[in-house]
Design a protein around this motif. Structure first.
Motif, PDB file in Angstrom:
ATOM      1  N   ILE A 114     -12.286  -2.638   0.843  1.00 42.31           N
ATOM      2  CA  ILE A 114     -11.375  -2.623  -0.312  1.00 42.31           C
ATOM      3  C   ILE A 114     -11.131  -1.187  -0.779  1.00 42.31           C
ATOM      4  O   ILE A 114      -9.983  -0.743  -0.905  1.00 42.31           O
ATOM      5  CB  ILE A 114     -11.969  -3.457  -1.483  1.00 42.31           C
ATOM      6  N   ILE A 115     -12.235  -0.463  -1.010  1.00 43.44           N
ATOM      7  CA  ILE A 115     -12.153   0.854  -1.672  1.00 43.44           C
ATOM      8  C   ILE A 115     -11.409   1.891  -0.829  1.00 43.44           C
ATOM      9  O   ILE A 115     -10.739   2.771  -1.356  1.00 43.44           O
ATOM     10  CB  ILE A 115     -13.600   1.352  -1.991  1.00 43.44           C
ATOM     11  N   LYS A 116     -11.539   1.789   0.497  1.00 45.44           N
ATOM     12  CA  LYS A 116     -10.879   2.790   1.348  1.00 45.44           C
ATOM     13  C   LYS A 116      -9.445   2.399   1.690  1.00 45.44           C
ATOM     14  O   LYS A 116      -8.809   3.019   2.555  1.00 45.44           O
ATOM     15  CB  LYS A 116     -11.689   3.008   2.638  1.00 45.44           C
ATOM     16  N   SER A 117      -8.930   1.345   1.045  1.00 45.43           N
ATOM     17  CA  SER A 117      -7.553   0.939   1.337  1.00 45.43           C
ATOM     18  C   SER A 117      -6.630   1.437   0.224  1.00 45.43           C
ATOM     19  O   SER A 117      -7.103   1.864  -0.829  1.00 45.43           O
ATOM     20  CB  SER A 117      -7.461  -0.583   1.420  1.00 45.43           C
ATOM     21  N   ASP A 118      -5.304   1.369   0.472  1.00 43.06           N
ATOM     22  CA  ASP A 118      -4.416   1.761  -0.620  1.00 43.06           C
ATOM     23  C   ASP A 118      -3.813   0.554  -1.335  1.00 43.06           C
ATOM     24  O   ASP A 118      -2.938   0.712  -2.184  1.00 43.06           O
ATOM     25  CB  ASP A 118      -3.350   2.780  -0.163  1.00 43.06           C
ATOM     26  N   ASN A 119      -4.283  -0.655  -0.993  1.00 43.28           N
ATOM     27  CA  ASN A 119      -3.835  -1.830  -1.745  1.00 43.28           C
ATOM     28  C   ASN A 119      -5.024  -2.771  -1.954  1.00 43.28           C
ATOM     29  O   ASN A 119      -5.306  -3.623  -1.124  1.00 43.28           O
ATOM     30  CB  ASN A 119      -2.689  -2.513  -0.992  1.00 43.28           C
ATOM     31  N   PHE A 120      -5.725  -2.555  -3.065  1.00 46.65           N
ATOM     32  CA  PHE A 120      -6.960  -3.317  -3.321  1.00 46.65           C
ATOM     33  C   PHE A 120      -6.669  -4.826  -3.351  1.00 46.65           C
ATOM     34  O   PHE A 120      -7.403  -5.613  -2.774  1.00 46.65           O
ATOM     35  CB  PHE A 120      -7.593  -2.902  -4.655  1.00 46.65           C
ATOM     36  N   GLN A 121      -5.595  -5.220  -4.068  1.00 50.28           N
ATOM     37  CA  GLN A 121      -5.334  -6.658  -4.226  1.00 50.28           C
ATOM     38  C   GLN A 121      -5.069  -7.337  -2.881  1.00 50.28           C
ATOM     39  O   GLN A 121      -5.548  -8.448  -2.638  1.00 50.28           O
ATOM     40  CB  GLN A 121      -4.146  -6.895  -5.175  1.00 50.28           C
ATOM     41  N   GLU A 122      -4.335  -6.640  -2.012  1.00 48.16           N
ATOM     42  CA  GLU A 122      -4.035  -7.220  -0.694  1.00 48.16           C
ATOM     43  C   GLU A 122      -5.330  -7.480   0.086  1.00 48.16           C
ATOM     44  O   GLU A 122      -5.501  -8.540   0.684  1.00 48.16           O
ATOM     45  CB  GLU A 122      -3.158  -6.216   0.058  1.00 48.16           C
ATOM     46  N   LYS A 123      -6.256  -6.528   0.044  1.00 44.52           N
ATOM     47  CA  LYS A 123      -7.524  -6.684   0.777  1.00 44.52           C
ATOM     48  C   LYS A 123      -8.359  -7.796   0.160  1.00 44.52           C
ATOM     49  O   LYS A 123      -8.981  -8.588   0.876  1.00 44.52           O
ATOM     50  CB  LYS A 123      -8.318  -5.363   0.758  1.00 44.52           C
ATOM     51  N   ILE A 124      -8.387  -7.860  -1.157  1.00 45.09           N
ATOM     52  CA  ILE A 124      -9.161  -8.918  -1.837  1.00 45.09           C
ATOM     53  C   ILE A 124      -8.582 -10.276  -1.455  1.00 45.09           C
ATOM     54  O   ILE A 124      -9.321 -11.201  -1.068  1.00 45.09           O
ATOM     55  CB  ILE A 124      -9.146  -8.684  -3.369  1.00 45.09           C
ATOM     56  N   SER A 125      -7.259 -10.410  -1.506  1.00 49.13           N
ATOM     57  CA  SER A 125      -6.605 -11.697  -1.168  1.00 49.13           C
ATOM     58  C   SER A 125      -6.911 -12.083   0.275  1.00 49.13           C
ATOM     59  O   SER A 125      -7.066 -13.270   0.584  1.00 49.13           O
ATOM     60  CB  SER A 125      -5.091 -11.607  -1.362  1.00 49.13           C
ATOM     61  N   SER A 126      -7.011 -11.099   1.161  1.00 48.59           N
ATOM     62  CA  SER A 126      -7.234 -11.406   2.584  1.00 48.59           C
ATOM     63  C   SER A 126      -8.641 -11.956   2.829  1.00 48.59           C
ATOM     64  O   SER A 126      -8.915 -12.489   3.902  1.00 48.59           O
ATOM     65  CB  SER A 126      -7.029 -10.151   3.446  1.00 48.59           C
ATOM     66  N   LEU A 127      -9.530 -11.819   1.861  1.00 50.08           N
ATOM     67  CA  LEU A 127     -10.911 -12.317   2.028  1.00 50.08           C
ATOM     68  C   LEU A 127     -11.085 -13.725   1.456  1.00 50.08           C
ATOM     69  O   LEU A 127     -12.093 -14.370   1.694  1.00 50.08           O
ATOM     70  CB  LEU A 127     -11.907 -11.384   1.324  1.00 50.08           C
ATOM     71  N   ARG A 128     -10.123 -14.218   0.707  1.00 52.79           N
ATOM     72  CA  ARG A 128     -10.307 -15.501   0.014  1.00 52.79           C
ATOM     73  C   ARG A 128     -10.148 -16.689   0.941  1.00 52.79           C
ATOM     74  O   ARG A 128      -9.551 -16.587   1.985  1.00 52.79           O
ATOM     75  CB  ARG A 128      -9.317 -15.608  -1.134  1.00 52.79           C
TER      76      ARG A 128
END
Ligand code: DX5
Ligand code: ZN
Length: 208
Positions: free
Chosen positions: A194-208
Motif C-alpha cells: 500500500i505505502i509504496k504505491s501512488d494509489n492507496f485506495q486502489e491497493k486496499i480495494s484489491s485486497l478485499r
C-alpha cells in the motif's frame, strides 16, 4: 476481507497516515520493535503517540517486544482496537493478556513462521485475535512465506475445534497475488504494497 495498513516502511508517516485516513482501510497496524525480540527498533512511544494527530482509524498494535507489560499501558491510551503480543516471548503471557483486557482492549497472540500452532493452545480461551506471521518479524518489504497458507488452515481448525471465535489476521508480504493464499483469514495486514504505491485506495480495494 478487512484490511489493516502497516506504515512501518513509510518515509513520511504524517503524510501517509493522512492519506490512509482518506481511504476505507479498517485499521492502522502499528508495528513496535524493541531491538531485543527483533534486531530493529521503532521510535519510542513519546514520538509514536503523535500518530493520533493524523488518523481517526482504530489501531491494531503489533508488539514485537520481549517485555510487552511495559508497552501495553502506553498503547492502551490511544484509539486501540487490538494489542497483539508474541507467543515466543519469555514474559508471563497470561498476565499480559489480562493486562490488555483490563483496559477493555481486545487481545491477540502472534505466531512467527517457525512456531508451531499448538503453542497457542494454553491461551485460546483468552484470545480475540490470532496474527499469523507470513514473514519473519523484524522488517517490512519481505517475501510472503508460502507455507503460511497451510498455517492459516491449521489455526482456523484449532480455533474451531475449541469453539473459539477469535479473528485471524495474516501479516507480511501481502499483495494482490499472495492474498489468494489467505482466503480463510479475516484481516490482511499490508505494508509496502500500500505505502509504496501512488494509489492507496486502489491497493486496499484489491485486497478485499
Ligand atoms: C513485519 C511487520 C509487518 C510488516 C508488513 O515484521 O510485522 O507488519 O510491516 O509489511 P509488508 O507488507 O511490507 O511485509
Ligand atoms: Zn506487523
Amino acid at each position: 476481507m478487512k484490511v489493516s495498513a502497516s506504515f512501518l516502511s513509510s518515509k513520511n508517516i504524517p503524510e501517509d497516515l493522512t492519506k490512509l485516513n482518506n481511504t476505507d482501510v479498517d485499521y492502522i497496524h502499528v508495528d513496535i520493535m524493541d531491538g531485543k525480540f527483533v534486531p530493529n527498533k521503532t521510535m519510542p512511544f513519546r514520538e509514536m503517540r503523535h500518530i493520533y494527530e493524523y488518523t481517526s482509524k482504530r489501531l491494531d498494535v503489533h508488539l514485537m517486544v520481549e517485555d510487552p507489560s511495559k508497552y501495553i499501558p502506553l498503547y492502551a491510551e490511544l484509539n486501540t482496537e487490538y494489542i497483539t503480543i508474541h507467543v515466543e516471548i519469555d514474559e508471563d503471557i497470561l498476565k499480559d493478556l489480562e493486562l490488555i483486557k483490563s483496559y477493555s482492549i481486545k487481545c491477540g497472540l502472534a505466531i512467527s513462521p517457525d512456531t508451531k500452532v499448538n503453542e497457542l493452545i494454553p491461551y485460546l480461551p483468552y484470545l480475540d485475535y490470532v496474527l499469523v506471521m507470513s514473514v519473519y518479524p523484524g522488517k517490512g518489504g519481505q517475501e510472503f512465506i508460502l507455507e503460511t497458507e497451510e498455517k492459516i488452515k491449521e489455526v482456523k481448525a484449532l480455533l474451531n475445534s475449541y469453539n473459539i471465535k477469535a479473528v485471524v489476521s495474516v501479516d507480511g508480504g501481502i499483495n494482490d497475488i499472495t492474498k489468494d493464499k489467505c482466503k480463510e483469514a479475516d484481516i490482511l495486514v499490508a505494508g509496502s504494497y500500500i505505502i509504496k504505491s501512488d494509489n492507496f485506495q486502489e491497493k486496499i480495494s484489491s485486497l478485499r
